[in-house]
Each structure stands twice: as C-alpha cells, then as structure tokens.
Scaffold this active site. Structure first.
Site, PDB file in Angstrom:
ATOM      1  N   ARG A  46      -0.146  33.009  -6.949  1.00 16.73           N
ATOM      2  CA  ARG A  46       0.076  33.592  -8.289  1.00 16.73           C
ATOM      3  C   ARG A  46       1.614  33.223  -8.716  1.00 16.73           C
ATOM      4  O   ARG A  46       1.832  33.029  -9.723  1.00 16.73           O
ATOM      5  CB  ARG A  46      -0.126  35.093  -8.222  1.00 16.73           C
ATOM      6  CG  ARG A  46       0.215  35.366  -9.690  1.00 16.73           C
ATOM      7  CD  ARG A  46      -0.632  37.254  -9.879  1.00 16.73           C
ATOM      8  NE  ARG A  46      -0.678  37.704  -8.918  1.00 16.73           N
ATOM      9  CZ  ARG A  46       0.071  38.464  -8.106  1.00 16.73           C
ATOM     10  NH1 ARG A  46       1.562  38.397  -8.334  1.00 16.73           N
ATOM     11  NH2 ARG A  46      -0.335  39.292  -7.109  1.00 16.73           N
ATOM     12  N   TYR A  98      -2.551  29.912 -35.857  1.00 14.54           N
ATOM     13  CA  TYR A  98      -3.798  29.881 -35.436  1.00 14.54           C
ATOM     14  C   TYR A  98      -4.564  30.928 -35.170  1.00 14.54           C
ATOM     15  O   TYR A  98      -3.879  32.280 -34.900  1.00 14.54           O
ATOM     16  CB  TYR A  98      -3.493  29.422 -33.940  1.00 14.54           C
ATOM     17  CG  TYR A  98      -4.528  29.268 -33.023  1.00 14.54           C
ATOM     18  CD1 TYR A  98      -5.763  28.258 -33.166  1.00 14.54           C
ATOM     19  CD2 TYR A  98      -4.737  30.163 -31.784  1.00 14.54           C
ATOM     20  CE1 TYR A  98      -6.670  28.193 -32.016  1.00 14.54           C
ATOM     21  CE2 TYR A  98      -5.727  30.098 -31.008  1.00 14.54           C
ATOM     22  CZ  TYR A  98      -6.796  29.275 -31.286  1.00 14.54           C
ATOM     23  OH  TYR A  98      -7.988  28.886 -30.205  1.00 14.54           O
ATOM     24  N   ASP A 170       5.097  26.713 -31.702  1.00  7.40           N
ATOM     25  CA  ASP A 170       3.637  26.625 -31.004  1.00  7.40           C
ATOM     26  C   ASP A 170       3.503  24.774 -31.430  1.00  7.40           C
ATOM     27  O   ASP A 170       3.230  24.451 -32.484  1.00  7.40           O
ATOM     28  CB  ASP A 170       2.577  27.158 -31.772  1.00  7.40           C
ATOM     29  CG  ASP A 170       1.245  26.968 -31.153  1.00  7.40           C
ATOM     30  OD1 ASP A 170       0.850  25.716 -30.635  1.00  7.40           O
ATOM     31  OD2 ASP A 170       0.205  27.858 -31.000  1.00  7.40           O
ATOM     32  N   LYS A 195      -5.673  21.128 -25.443  1.00  5.10           N
ATOM     33  CA  LYS A 195      -5.979  20.099 -26.395  1.00  5.10           C
ATOM     34  C   LYS A 195      -5.254  18.821 -26.014  1.00  5.10           C
ATOM     35  O   LYS A 195      -5.589  18.350 -24.911  1.00  5.10           O
ATOM     36  CB  LYS A 195      -5.179  20.868 -27.670  1.00  5.10           C
ATOM     37  CG  LYS A 195      -5.481  22.366 -28.029  1.00  5.10           C
ATOM     38  CD  LYS A 195      -6.979  22.644 -28.325  1.00  5.10           C
ATOM     39  CE  LYS A 195      -7.345  24.157 -28.167  1.00  5.10           C
ATOM     40  NZ  LYS A 195      -6.261  25.023 -28.980  1.00  5.10           N
TER      41      LYS A 195
HETATM   42  C1  LIG Z   1      -6.058  26.256 -29.012  1.00  8.06           C
HETATM   43  C2  LIG Z   1      -4.795  26.838 -29.623  1.00  8.06           C
HETATM   44  C3  LIG Z   1      -4.156  27.867 -28.938  1.00  8.06           C
HETATM   45  C4  LIG Z   1      -4.788  28.645 -27.931  1.00  8.06           C
HETATM   46  O1  LIG Z   1      -4.982  27.890 -26.575  1.00  8.06           O
HETATM   47  P1  LIG Z   1      -6.074  27.962 -25.585  1.00  8.06           P
HETATM   48  O2  LIG Z   1      -5.842  27.383 -24.648  1.00  8.06           O
HETATM   49  O3  LIG Z   1      -7.360  27.968 -26.187  1.00  8.06           O
HETATM   50  O4  LIG Z   1      -6.008  29.555 -24.944  1.00  8.06           O
HETATM   51  C5  LIG Z   1      -2.747  28.230 -29.692  1.00  8.06           C
HETATM   52  N1  LIG Z   1      -2.348  27.508 -30.544  1.00  8.06           N
HETATM   53  C6  LIG Z   1      -2.656  26.445 -31.071  1.00  8.06           C
HETATM   54  C7  LIG Z   1      -2.264  25.963 -32.196  1.00  8.06           C
HETATM   55  C8  LIG Z   1      -4.037  26.177 -30.509  1.00  8.06           C
HETATM   56  O5  LIG Z   1      -4.736  24.912 -31.361  1.00  8.06           O
END
Ligand SMILES: *Cc1c(COP(=O)(O)O)cnc(C)c1O
Length: 379
Positions: A46, A98, A170, A195
């Site tokens: 962890r 988001y 982000d 992503k």
């Molecule tokens: C998908 C996404 C998240 C969240 O990420 P997860 O891996 O699904 O928990 C946060 N910000 C943006 C812009 C995203 O597209």
C-alpha cells in the site's frame, strides 16, 4: 530529452534481478526484512511497490514534475487532493466540471463543511470576484468535459498565487503531450489514467503530479493512510500505455481535426465544440497553451432535439456508444443522460450543456472510416 523519448524511457529501469527490459509486475503485498526494520526500501505494497514506483516516476517526468502519485482511479486521486482541505475552506471550481468531481464535491465533501463555488472560468474576472480569504484551492479542468471550454492556466495561476491558494488542474483531456500545467504555474495536476494515459480502455486508474516536496509528502501521507492505491498489474498496463502516448495522441489530434472539420461543414450540424476550430470561443487561449487540440469534441444538431441526437447515437457503428474516452477506439456519448446525469438539469442548462449534445472521443482508426460512419449516422 524530448517527449516521445521520455514516454518510452523515463522512470523505467531494467529489472536489477534479471535484466528484464519491461518493468515486472511485482505482485506482492509484503517484502522480506533481514532484521527488524532492515529492508530494501519496500515494506508493504500500500505504501510502496516497485511497479508503482516506476510508473510514478514516469508520470512525474512527462509533466516536468518531481513527484508522481498513483491511485486506484481518477476519483481516488481527486479525493486525495481534496483531503488537503479543512472544514470552512473554499474551493473555486470551473462550472462545467467532470460529473464525478461535481458529485464528490457537492455530495461527499460539502457536508463536511468544505465550500465549493462553481464559476465560469473563460473569464478570470469571475474567478477573482469569487476569491475570499478562505479560498484555498482553484480547480481547473481544461479543455472541459463535454463543452471543450479552455481555461487560461497561466492566468488562473496568477489569481491563485495572489489568493494564496493552490491551483489544481485536471489534465485528463490534454495529457502531458498537449500541455504541462506545472510549467504554467499549477501546483497539482490530476489525471484519470483510465483515459488517454492508459489509452486502451482496459484499466481504471488515476494520478497526481506535483513539484513541491512538502505538498508531495502530505499527499503521499493521505495516499498511504487512506489506501486508494492501485495494484501492480494496473500500474504495468498504464506504463505500457504511456510508451505509445505520443504516437497515439498525434493520431487522436489529426483525426480530431478531420472529424471536427467534417462536422463543421455538415448542413445538419448546428455547432461543433473543438478548441482547434478558429470559431471556438477559446481558440486563442488553446493555441497559446496547448501543442495541438486533442481528439475530444462535441456537437449539437440543427433543431436541437434530443430525439434526433439519440437517433444518431443509435446508428453509429464505429463510434461505439459508451462512457469513458481516450482509448484507441472511437466512442460516442450523450452527456445529459450518461456522464453528466448526476448534474441537475438546471445546473446543466446554466453551463450551456444542451440535452441534444453528442460527445465524441475520436479514436485512432483510419479517419476515412470514421467519416463514413458519421455520414451514415447523421445522413
Ligand atoms: C474520467 C475522468 C475523471 C475520473 O476518473 P476515473 O478514472 O473514472 O475515476 C476525472 N476527470 C476527468 C476529466 C475525467 O474524464
């Protein structure tokens, strides 16, 4: 070292035990100690795991940062960043955040006494006006999801600095291939590695990247204490994905441009949101801070009827209808009923998110086939 070389080599070393060129999946929870407290820098997975460490170092290098921290999801990474706050603190966030972040902020953390203000950020005067002495964070997502609004990161950094607040970006849509927020003055970068970074729609993971040693120490404390860490197999998959990030992103951008131009000229399409189009309201800012414009775009059909949008979505053959984005394959989505359903209809309308908006994650297939699919679906 240039970006593509870093994507392949940064942070990664041949395995000291065997010489394996690819980072092994250290599928272990614990590490043998020769005497109490005597170990090789690893005690419990962890806290530290060699596969995760190499990924974290690679992530830091790609953003010209000092420290990377990997998490079991993008939301776990975002959750960790919010834990830096105390009750009474205020966060100024972009108003087309988001959906999962919006839900975490308003449904989980607002009840703990952290106050979130949602303001449009294409105009920094709105952000400056929202600053109080309790403002501790400014939260930027650029380009935003799903309207592809672009926020001037350097301008937001100036406001954050003056306010004594942390600037969080982000960077999921852009990836370090398109922009490096730390270089523009941000304090914390957030990724959903699910992503583009992983890039193959086969794992859910997240990350933070920072420069400041003390900030890293606080975040690593929460990462270990709260335990939202990823397993080594997932770290391996993202490490493997990163090695082709530059090649994939280049094609996502090329295909994104061709799809955006096709839709923009289509008689049945009313509006296309893609920051590379000169008609995009934030095109100048995008051209200033991004190296290219990415593969995410959205559009509205003439007449703005939800039923027409749904008919198109049902006809797509290559643009598979699914949540998520950033994989090699093209995806389509209907934000109002899918990714953004957790945002109340009134808030959606206020931020300009029409119920007939279609979002595309343009993949890296041959673009002629993608255009043919749009043609048959839209008519
Ligand atoms: C998908 C996404 C998240 C969240 O990420 P997860 O891996 O699904 O928990 C946060 N910000 C943006 C812009 C995203 O597209």
């Amino acid at each position: 070292m240039k970006f593509g070389t870093k994507a392949i080599h940064a942070g990664v070393h041949p395995d000291p035990a065997t010489g394996a060129i690819m980072t092994p999946i250290y599928q272990t929870s614990t590490y043998v100690q020769t005497s109490p407290g005597q170990n090789k820098g690893f005690e419990y997975s962890r806290t530290h795991n060699p596969t995760r460490s190499q990924l974290q170092d690679a992530l830091a290098a790609l953003d010209n940062g000092k420290h990377g921290l990997a998490f079991a999801s993008g939301m776990a990474a975002i959750d960790c960043a919010i834990k830096l706050l105390q009750p009474g603190d205020e966060v100024i966030c972009t108003d087309d955040l988001y959906g999962g972040s919006y839900r975490l902020f308003t449904k989980v953390y607002a009840p703990y006494g952290i106050n979130f203000h949602f303001v449009p950020m294409h105009d920094m005067t709105a952000v400056e006006a929202a600053v109080t002495e309790r403002t501790k964070m400014i939260w930027v997502e650029t380009p935003s999801n799903p309207l592809l609004n672009v926020i001037d990161i350097a301008a937001a950094a100036a406001v954050a600095k003056k306010a004594g607040a942390l600037l969080v970006v982000d960077n999921t849509f852009s990836t370090p291939y398109l922009q490096n927020p730390l270089d523009l003055g941000a304090d914390i970068i957030i990724y959903s590695l699910t992503k583009y970074m992983g890039g193959h729609s086969d794992t859910v993971m997240g990350a933070l990247v920072v420069n400041d040693d003390e900030l890293n120490e606080r975040l690593a404390f929460y990462q270990n204490s709260c335990g939202g860490t990823p397993g080594p197999q997932d770290c391996f998959l993202v490490l493997r994905g990163l090695k082709t990030l530059h090649v994939r992103m280049q094609r996502h951008c090329e295909n994104g441009r061709k799809v955006a131009e096709y839709l923009n000229a289509h008689p049945k399409v009313d509006k296309v949101f893609w920051p590379g189009l000169e008609s995009h309201r934030n095109h100048a800012v995008a051209a200033k801070q991004m190296r290219d414009f990415g593969g995410m775009l959205s559009f509205v059909l003439k007449g703005d009827k939800q039923a027409d949008a749904i008919a198109v979505l049902e006809k797509f053959e290559l643009f598979t209808l699914a949540e998520s984005l950033g994989g090699v394959e093209s995806l389509s989505g209907h934000p109002a009923s899918m990714t953004h359903a957790s945002i109340p209809a009134e808030q959606r309308r206020k931020s300009g998110l029409s119920d007939s908006l279609i979002r595309l994650s343009v993949g890296i297939e041959d673009v002629e086939d993608l255009i043919a699919d749009l043609k048959q679906a839209i008519g």
